[in-house]
Every structure is written in C-alpha cells, then in structure tokens.
Write a protein that holds these residues in place. Sequence first.
Motif, PDB file in Angstrom:
ATOM      1  N   LYS A 197      -3.412   0.426 -11.552  1.00  0.00           N
ATOM      2  CA  LYS A 197      -2.949  -0.657 -10.688  1.00  0.00           C
ATOM      3  C   LYS A 197      -1.762  -0.229  -9.847  1.00  0.00           C
ATOM      4  N   LEU A 198      -0.836   0.541 -10.451  1.00  0.00           N
ATOM      5  CA  LEU A 198       0.299   1.052  -9.694  1.00  0.00           C
ATOM      6  C   LEU A 198      -0.156   1.999  -8.587  1.00  0.00           C
ATOM      7  N   THR A 199      -1.118   2.852  -8.904  1.00  0.00           N
ATOM      8  CA  THR A 199      -1.638   3.792  -7.908  1.00  0.00           C
ATOM      9  C   THR A 199      -2.311   3.052  -6.762  1.00  0.00           C
ATOM     10  N   GLN A 200      -3.114   2.039  -7.095  1.00  0.00           N
ATOM     11  CA  GLN A 200      -3.786   1.265  -6.057  1.00  0.00           C
ATOM     12  C   GLN A 200      -2.778   0.551  -5.164  1.00  0.00           C
ATOM     13  N   ALA A 201      -1.734  -0.031  -5.788  1.00  0.00           N
ATOM     14  CA  ALA A 201      -0.707  -0.728  -5.008  1.00  0.00           C
ATOM     15  C   ALA A 201       0.031   0.235  -4.085  1.00  0.00           C
ATOM     16  N   ARG A 202       0.406   1.403  -4.612  1.00  0.00           N
ATOM     17  CA  ARG A 202       1.098   2.404  -3.798  1.00  0.00           C
ATOM     18  C   ARG A 202       0.238   2.856  -2.621  1.00  0.00           C
ATOM     19  N   ASP A 203      -1.045   3.116  -2.906  1.00  0.00           N
ATOM     20  CA  ASP A 203      -1.929   3.622  -1.854  1.00  0.00           C
ATOM     21  C   ASP A 203      -2.248   2.565  -0.802  1.00  0.00           C
ATOM     22  N   LEU A 204      -2.181   1.291  -1.178  1.00  0.00           N
ATOM     23  CA  LEU A 204      -2.356   0.225  -0.191  1.00  0.00           C
ATOM     24  C   LEU A 204      -1.121   0.085   0.693  1.00  0.00           C
ATOM     25  N   LEU A 205       0.057   0.278   0.093  1.00  0.00           N
ATOM     26  CA  LEU A 205       1.306   0.149   0.830  1.00  0.00           C
ATOM     27  C   LEU A 205       1.557   1.340   1.745  1.00  0.00           C
ATOM     28  N   LEU A 206       1.092   2.510   1.330  1.00  0.00           N
ATOM     29  CA  LEU A 206       1.415   3.747   2.040  1.00  0.00           C
ATOM     30  C   LEU A 206       1.095   3.683   3.535  1.00  0.00           C
ATOM     31  N   PRO A 207      -0.142   3.380   3.964  1.00  0.00           N
ATOM     32  CA  PRO A 207      -0.414   3.367   5.408  1.00  0.00           C
ATOM     33  C   PRO A 207       0.335   2.263   6.142  1.00  0.00           C
ATOM     34  N   ARG A 208       0.574   1.137   5.488  1.00  0.00           N
ATOM     35  CA  ARG A 208       1.274   0.036   6.138  1.00  0.00           C
ATOM     36  C   ARG A 208       2.750   0.363   6.370  1.00  0.00           C
ATOM     37  N   LEU A 209       3.328   1.117   5.442  1.00  0.00           N
ATOM     38  CA  LEU A 209       4.696   1.583   5.633  1.00  0.00           C
ATOM     39  C   LEU A 209       4.766   2.615   6.758  1.00  0.00           C
ATOM     40  N   MET A 210       3.751   3.454   6.830  1.00  0.00           N
ATOM     41  CA  MET A 210       3.756   4.520   7.836  1.00  0.00           C
ATOM     42  C   MET A 210       3.544   3.999   9.246  1.00  0.00           C
ATOM     43  N   ASN A 211       2.768   2.910   9.388  1.00  0.00           N
ATOM     44  CA  ASN A 211       2.540   2.406  10.742  1.00  0.00           C
ATOM     45  C   ASN A 211       3.481   1.274  11.135  1.00  0.00           C
ATOM     46  N   GLY A 212       4.442   0.977  10.243  1.00  0.00           N
ATOM     47  CA  GLY A 212       5.464   0.021  10.585  1.00  0.00           C
ATOM     48  C   GLY A 212       5.140  -1.435  10.302  1.00  0.00           C
ATOM     49  N   GLU A 213       4.009  -1.700   9.636  1.00  0.00           N
ATOM     50  CA  GLU A 213       3.662  -3.082   9.312  1.00  0.00           C
ATOM     51  C   GLU A 213       4.593  -3.656   8.263  1.00  0.00           C
ATOM     52  N   LEU A 214       5.093  -2.794   7.381  1.00  0.00           N
ATOM     53  CA  LEU A 214       5.993  -3.235   6.300  1.00  0.00           C
ATOM     54  C   LEU A 214       7.287  -2.441   6.355  1.00  0.00           C
ATOM     55  N   THR A 215       8.339  -3.042   5.827  1.00  0.00           N
ATOM     56  CA  THR A 215       9.597  -2.347   5.656  1.00  0.00           C
ATOM     57  C   THR A 215       9.962  -2.346   4.182  1.00  0.00           C
ATOM     58  N   PRO A 216      10.485  -1.252   3.649  1.00  0.00           N
ATOM     59  CA  PRO A 216      10.799  -1.208   2.213  1.00  0.00           C
ATOM     60  C   PRO A 216      11.988  -2.107   1.861  1.00  0.00           C
TER      61      PRO A 216
END
Length: 377
Positions: free
Chosen positions: A358-377
């Motif tokens: 579950k942690l891996t799935q959550a990280r991998d879902l967040l990864l592209p969104r963080l990279m394209n600027g949709e999310l901020t940490p």
Amino acid sequence: MIRQKNRIPLTELITLQRGFDLPERLRKPGSVPVVASTSINGFHSEAKVSPPGVVIGRSGSIGGGQYITEPFWPLNTTLWVKDFNGHHPKFIYYFLRSVDFTRFNAGSGVPTLNRNHLGSILAPNLSIGEEESIADFLSTYDHLIENNRRRIQLLEESARLLYQEWFVHLRFPGHEHAKITDGLPEGWEKTSASNAMEIMSGGTPKTKVAEYWNGSIPFFTPKDTTDCAFTFSTEKTLTELGLDKCNSKLYPKYTVFITARGTVGKLSFAQQPMAMNQSCYALEGKNEISQQFLYCSLKSSIEQFRARASGSVFDAIVVDTFHRIPFLRPTQPLINEFTEIVGQTFEQVDKLALMNRKLTQARDLLLPRLMNGELTP
C-alpha cells in the motif's frame, strides 16, 4: 502547487553515461557493489563511481532506478548520472523513476535504451529547495517501506531459527526428558517428502486465447517469487474461463509453491487464492502437517532439492525428487505448538508486506503528480 517555471530536456538537467564492462571472471574479492540494470549482482575490489549515485537500466531491463550511497561499479547494461549539474541527487533519482523509458526501446530482441532519445524527455526545472522538498517527502515513504522490509526479514529469520533449534538441534520443549531411540526422540518419524505432502501440478491455458487472460485470478509463475515469504500478486492473471481451461486448480492462501524448472527451489506462500503454471509444484501437508511447519521444513532442506535437481538442458525438480528427500516428522503436539508460534510470526509478515504494498502504491501514485506540479509536498 509548485509553480512550473519551465521544463528542460533531460540531457540539460543531468549528464548520463554508460557503465563499464566487468565480466565475472575478472572480478576480485571486495565489498564494492557491482550494479546491474535492476539490482546489485555482485561485488568487486574496485569502484568506478563515488556516491551518491543514480543508475537506470540501459539494456535487458530499461529505466527503473537505483540510488547508491557507497562507491560502486555500474555495469555496461546501465546508465549512471555522471553529473547532477547542481541538482538534488535524490530528486533526480525519483524523477528518473517517474519516466517510462520503455517507449524508447531500440532493441529488436533484448530491450535497449538509446541515449539519442533522451533529449526528448522534458524534466521540471525547479529550485534546489523545491527539489529537496519533493525528495524528502517521497523518502518518507521509502524509509517506512525499508523499515518494514527489515522487520519482515527479522521475523522470517526468527521462524527459521526456531525450526533449527527445535528440529535440527533437537532442543525442543521437553527435550531434556525425551527418550532417544535410533537417534530420534520417541514418537518422531523419518519419512520422505512425498509421504509428508501432497504434490500438485499446474498448467497454462492457451496464451493466444484472449478470453483466458487478464481476469481477476492471480496466475503464479517462478517470476512472481519475492524476497518475502508471501507472494501477493502475479504478473499474469486468468479469467474464470482461463482457470477452467487450465490444468491448475485454484490453490488457497498458505499453499506452498516451489519453483521446479530453471531456477529451482524458490519457496513462497500464496497470500491469496492463486492458480499456477507447470514450472512449479503446489504443496500441502498431509496428516495434520501444517503449512507453516511444511514451509519451514522445506526452507531448511531446500539445498537438498537443488542438489538433486536434474535435467539435460536446465535443472528441474520432478515428482521423483520428493521421494528422495528425507522428511523429519515430530510428534503432532510439537507440530501444533510450533505452528501456533510461527503462525503468529507469519501473520505479522503478511500484514507488514501488505502495508508495504500500500505504501508503494501510494508513493508511485504521488510521484508523477509531484513531478508535474499537480501536488506540493
């Protein structure tokens, strides 16, 4: 939201270089990791690159990403970051993991990454502070995953050591008062693996019939074994029709799978009901032998299976192999006591491994969104 000022070609973000040849015959004893396209595949006495290092697969397996924290030798099947150009190394690692490099496959047989295509990949041009924030945020997931992985290793090792203590060194509860006859405690039995377990086969439905595939039923093959005692998911899945047309039945959770062809002797619990191909056997204890005891016993004797594997082209375990492997069966009360202890251990392994998924799935879902600027940490 992170403001995407602009995006720049990957070739301007960092400098990637091909790794170095190092055949196994030329490797010298040492502690320097030799990094292949997906993992460390050995050690050497000399390093080519100083840390921190970021490596992706160039040939055989494309892309992915490894973050190296010690001096290392990247093989020629990899590309490694020669120059980070002032960017945060851990951010670069995560960005490269977010890129689907497989679309640049230039190999007709073995997948190969052509560096000439890398200039078409656009990367976010962020400040070092923004890069560090993203890297720290994603690293939190990786730290949790790594901690759980270490706990899983310790739990599995505790089960292995308990089996060794009780059934190899014969220091089981009450051993001080046990009567020994012909080298065995009273009530214990020496038999064969084939007498102690059901040995069941698998099969593969026709691969060209689309209706048999991509359903909801996991289809276990040797590729699906992991470092964990459990296999949670499989690369391929079957439909109900595919299972009906397959020589495998649906094996329940805690069925023990053993790989029998090619790379032989890998063991795994099914974490959920699964079908299985013909390169494995499904094993189930006979006469009240628990699956947990069976798994630990097989783990203890697995080198005997590998030593007895035979084949003119590649190693293989056959049904006759099980007839030739000795199996030590203690008394039923002792099996039950052992199962109660290690059963709780494997339940913890199951929960931790599921948490890591579950942690891996959550990280991998967040990864592209963080990279394209949709999310901020």
